[in-house]
Write a protein that holds these residues in place. Structure first.
Motif, PDB file in Angstrom:
ATOM      1  N   GLY A  11     -18.094 -43.718  21.413  1.00 31.11           N
ATOM      2  CA  GLY A  11     -18.382 -43.791  22.841  1.00 31.11           C
ATOM      3  C   GLY A  11     -19.736 -44.355  23.193  1.00 31.11           C
ATOM      4  N   ALA A  12     -20.663 -44.419  22.232  1.00 26.77           N
ATOM      5  CA  ALA A  12     -22.017 -44.938  22.456  1.00 26.77           C
ATOM      6  C   ALA A  12     -22.657 -45.162  21.093  1.00 26.77           C
ATOM      7  N   PRO A  13     -23.734 -45.958  21.022  1.00 28.30           N
ATOM      8  CA  PRO A  13     -24.412 -46.182  19.735  1.00 28.30           C
ATOM      9  C   PRO A  13     -24.903 -44.866  19.126  1.00 28.30           C
ATOM     10  N   PHE A  14     -24.723 -44.732  17.811  1.00 27.60           N
ATOM     11  CA  PHE A  14     -25.087 -43.513  17.077  1.00 27.60           C
ATOM     12  C   PHE A  14     -26.213 -43.866  16.114  1.00 27.60           C
ATOM     13  N   SER A  15     -27.401 -43.359  16.384  1.00 32.24           N
ATOM     14  CA  SER A  15     -28.562 -43.737  15.572  1.00 32.24           C
ATOM     15  C   SER A  15     -28.443 -43.176  14.160  1.00 32.24           C
ATOM     16  N   ASN A  16     -28.973 -43.917  13.204  1.00 35.66           N
ATOM     17  CA  ASN A  16     -28.962 -43.456  11.809  1.00 35.66           C
ATOM     18  C   ASN A  16     -29.775 -42.187  11.642  1.00 35.66           C
ATOM     19  N   ASN A  17     -30.861 -42.036  12.420  1.00 35.68           N
ATOM     20  CA  ASN A  17     -31.682 -40.826  12.321  1.00 35.68           C
ATOM     21  C   ASN A  17     -30.899 -39.582  12.695  1.00 35.68           C
ATOM     22  N   LEU A  18     -30.132 -39.666  13.781  1.00 32.84           N
ATOM     23  CA  LEU A  18     -29.332 -38.520  14.215  1.00 32.84           C
ATOM     24  C   LEU A  18     -28.227 -38.235  13.205  1.00 32.84           C
ATOM     25  N   GLU A  19     -27.607 -39.282  12.703  1.00 30.57           N
ATOM     26  CA  GLU A  19     -26.575 -39.122  11.675  1.00 30.57           C
ATOM     27  C   GLU A  19     -27.155 -38.475  10.422  1.00 30.57           C
ATOM     28  N   ASP A  20     -28.316 -38.943   9.974  1.00 30.92           N
ATOM     29  CA  ASP A  20     -28.946 -38.388   8.768  1.00 30.92           C
ATOM     30  C   ASP A  20     -29.251 -36.905   8.938  1.00 30.92           C
ATOM     31  N   PHE A  21     -29.678 -36.513  10.144  1.00 31.09           N
ATOM     32  CA  PHE A  21     -29.997 -35.113  10.411  1.00 31.09           C
ATOM     33  C   PHE A  21     -28.775 -34.228  10.147  1.00 31.09           C
ATOM     34  N   PHE A  22     -27.617 -34.604  10.696  1.00 35.12           N
ATOM     35  CA  PHE A  22     -26.429 -33.760  10.541  1.00 35.12           C
ATOM     36  C   PHE A  22     -25.826 -33.868   9.148  1.00 35.12           C
ATOM     37  N   LYS A  23     -25.914 -35.033   8.527  1.00 32.94           N
ATOM     38  CA  LYS A  23     -25.422 -35.160   7.152  1.00 32.94           C
ATOM     39  C   LYS A  23     -26.275 -34.332   6.201  1.00 32.94           C
ATOM     40  N   THR A  24     -27.580 -34.273   6.469  1.00 37.77           N
ATOM     41  CA  THR A  24     -28.479 -33.480   5.635  1.00 37.77           C
ATOM     42  C   THR A  24     -28.163 -31.991   5.744  1.00 37.77           C
ATOM     43  N   LEU A  25     -27.648 -31.579   6.898  1.00 37.39           N
ATOM     44  CA  LEU A  25     -27.254 -30.184   7.087  1.00 37.39           C
ATOM     45  C   LEU A  25     -25.911 -29.864   6.427  1.00 37.39           C
ATOM     46  N   GLY A  26     -25.211 -30.906   5.951  1.00 42.78           N
ATOM     47  CA  GLY A  26     -23.943 -30.684   5.264  1.00 42.78           C
ATOM     48  C   GLY A  26     -22.708 -31.010   6.076  1.00 42.78           C
ATOM     49  N   PHE A  27     -22.880 -31.697   7.222  1.00 43.92           N
ATOM     50  CA  PHE A  27     -21.742 -32.099   8.043  1.00 43.92           C
ATOM     51  C   PHE A  27     -21.314 -33.526   7.687  1.00 43.92           C
ATOM     52  N   THR A  28     -20.053 -33.829   7.944  1.00 46.78           N
ATOM     53  CA  THR A  28     -19.534 -35.187   7.795  1.00 46.78           C
ATOM     54  C   THR A  28     -19.500 -35.839   9.166  1.00 46.78           C
ATOM     55  N   CYS A  29     -19.958 -37.076   9.249  1.00 48.37           N
ATOM     56  CA  CYS A  29     -19.913 -37.831  10.502  1.00 48.37           C
ATOM     57  C   CYS A  29     -19.026 -39.057  10.298  1.00 48.37           C
ATOM     58  N   ILE A  30     -17.942 -39.131  11.055  1.00 50.57           N
ATOM     59  CA  ILE A  30     -17.054 -40.294  11.033  1.00 50.57           C
ATOM     60  C   ILE A  30     -17.346 -41.095  12.290  1.00 50.57           C
ATOM     61  N   ILE A  31     -17.777 -42.334  12.127  1.00 51.62           N
ATOM     62  CA  ILE A  31     -18.217 -43.146  13.257  1.00 51.62           C
ATOM     63  C   ILE A  31     -17.147 -44.159  13.612  1.00 51.62           C
ATOM     64  N   GLY A  32     -16.836 -44.227  14.893  1.00 49.62           N
ATOM     65  CA  GLY A  32     -15.856 -45.196  15.362  1.00 49.62           C
ATOM     66  C   GLY A  32     -16.452 -46.126  16.391  1.00 49.62           C
TER      67      GLY A  32
END
Length: 504
Positions: A301-322
């Motif tokens: 729905g909008a651009p997803f910054s790598n910094n925000l993605e890295d934050f949640f992946k580091t916490l152990g979540f999976t992020c699927i980007i469309g």
């Protein structure tokens, strides 16, 4: 193999009813307070009953508005409309009344279905909860795949309405392709927080999970306390979100650390290099707050910054980007990579072809591409000029750099994407939201608006050290309200900010 994948292409929304019967007494849809809930078997019955009820009130091709309905009732009404060969017109209830009325006239709607008895509509209204539906074994006539299914008013629709027409083929082919890329497990629980008037939520938050036998919970209130309550109560497995939701989650996590902030920061640093199960172990208490089962965010729905993605992946979540648009039903590409290259939105899904025009514009083609905008005075031929600037790498990944209209070309011939400046600004502490506009002769002056605690002089000094000389920030202005203006899908509305600046 997924049940729907046995069919090379889905032929009808009616196939869903067979799936629902197969899923039987498993939970299908409910509101977060559980005042409305359906098993799959009951959902199939309710769709048949409501379809029969609606069939005596509408004719094929007529437009039917969906407005202010509880999630489960929206789903039933939507299926009932399209199975009757009518055209659904979902409208966001947050639109002002004047805009709603303009859309009613624009589509010449014959009927409105709602849960709100006080809505004003010039023709016939069905108030869902007031109807007592007799049992029915109603069966629909066959619907040609190129029949119009719905008209979606895009997320930018707050000025002049622009309705994207989508056919049954557009939507069902996109679902078939998405299922080949990501298949939720039967019984998984999904928390729905985005409006069903949005193509992204319809595909990823509704059709994908119900085709897979998941349990969808429609969140009644979007405050952080209520969200956490629902995550814990239902033990949710995944959510479909826009990046702004994850920004709010991040803010909620980091703002409540207190004295433990140094420890948290240290754990974030070391967690980057650990396998996923260890990340989840390190941040066990956080995962418990989110219900213990939440593992995946589908982000779009909008651009997803790598910094925000890295934050949640580091916490152990999976992020699927469309990536996609309403005009593409909506999904074009998906990224499930563990380390996503900057600006990458992944690979084209099956049946979709991506090309880059000479001016850098992303062009998509496939059976999911809309035939045009209502009232379909001009038909597309399965090709979509997205209006986004991008590139393909040697592996076929797509990179999105920003909107074509947000590229500033200076008198020197130099160019810059406004989104690139905004992305740099968000890395500075004390900035919550940011928007850059170009003003002056030949758009030669860049003005940055922001919300947050950072000082204006700090921002301008920070950015102008990084930006090339031709793209220096001319002025920084703190926005006069707590949040920048945004659409119903949380996209910042650059035009409103530009117009506000012009009138000041």
């Amino acid at each position: 193999m997924h049940k729907l994948l046995k069919h090379k292409n889905m032929e009808s929304f009616y196939q869903f009813l067979s799936l629902f019967e197969n899923y039987g007494d498993n939970e299908s849809l409910c509101t977060s307070d559980e005042s409305i809930k359906f098993t799959y078997r009951n959902l199939a019955k309710e769709i048949k009953n409501f379809s029969h009820f609606v069939s005596t009130r509408i004719k094929p091709g007529q437009r039917v508005v969906l407005l202010d309905l509880h999630g489960p009732h929206w789903v039933i009404a939507f299926f009932s409309i399209v199975l009757n060969k009518a055209i659904a017109v979902p409208i966001d209830k947050r639109m002002n009344q004047a805009l709603q009325e303009e859309i009613f006239k624009m589509v010449d709607a014959e009927l409105l279905i709602t849960c709100n008895p006080y809505i004003k509509f010039p023709k016939r209204i069905i108030v869902y909860e007031e109807e007592k539906l007799p049992s029915s074994e109603w069966k629909p006539e066959k619907v040609a795949l190129d029949t119009l299914c719905e008209i979606i008013f895009t997320s930018g629709t707050w000025g002049k309405p622009k309705g994207v027409a989508l056919t049954h083929r557009n939507i069902l082919s996109n679902l078939h392709s998405v299922l080949q890329v990501y298949k939720p497990k039967q019984g998984e629980k999904v928390l729905s927080v985005l409006p069903l008037s949005h193509a992204y939520e319809q595909m990823c938050g509704l059709l994908l999970p119900i085709a897979s036998g998941c349990h969808i919970i429609y969140q009644s209130s979007l405050d952080s306390f209520s969200l956490l309550q629902s995550l814990q109560k239902f033990k949710v497995h995944y959510m479909v979100v826009v990046p702004r939701f994850l920004e709010l989650f991040q803010s909620s996590i980091t703002s409540n650390l207190g004295k433990s902030k140094p420890i948290f920061s240290f754990l974030l640093k070391i967690s980057k290099y650990l396998p996923k199960f260890l990340k989840q172990l390190i941040f066990t208490s956080l995962h418990k707050k989110f219900g213990g089962n939440l593992k995946t965010f589908i982000v779009g729905g909008a651009p997803f910054s790598n910094n925000l993605e890295d934050f949640f992946k580091t916490l152990g979540f999976t992020c699927i980007i469309g990536y996609g648009l309403s005009e593409s039903s909506p999904v074009l590409t998906v990224s499930q990579e563990k380390k996503r290259p900057k600006d990458s939105v992944g690979y084209p899904i099956p049946q979709v072809t991506i090309a880059i025009a000479d001016d850098g514009e992303i062009i998509a083609s496939g059976p999911n591409i809309s035939p045009g905008y209502w009232p379909l005075e001009q038909f597309h031929t399965g090709v979509l000029h997205t209006g986004d600037i991008g590139a393909l790498d040697e592996k076929g990944r797509l990179y999105v750099m920003g909107r074509k209209k947000n590229m500033v070309v200076f008198s020197t011939g130099d160019k810059i994407q406004l989104e690139d400046i905004e992305d740099s600004a968000t890395k500075l502490d004390g900035i919550s939201e940011v928007c850059v506009i170009a003003v002056g002769k030949n758009n030669s002056e860049l003005i940055l608006f922001y919300t947050g605690t950072a000082k204006e002089e700090t921002i301008i000094e920070y950015l102008n050290q990084k930006l090339p000389l031709y793209a220096r920030i001319h002025k920084v202005i703190k926005w006069h309200e707590e949040k920048l203006p945004s659409s119903h899908t949380m996209k910042i509305q650059r035009n409103i900010i530009r117009n506000t600046y012009a009138t000041d």
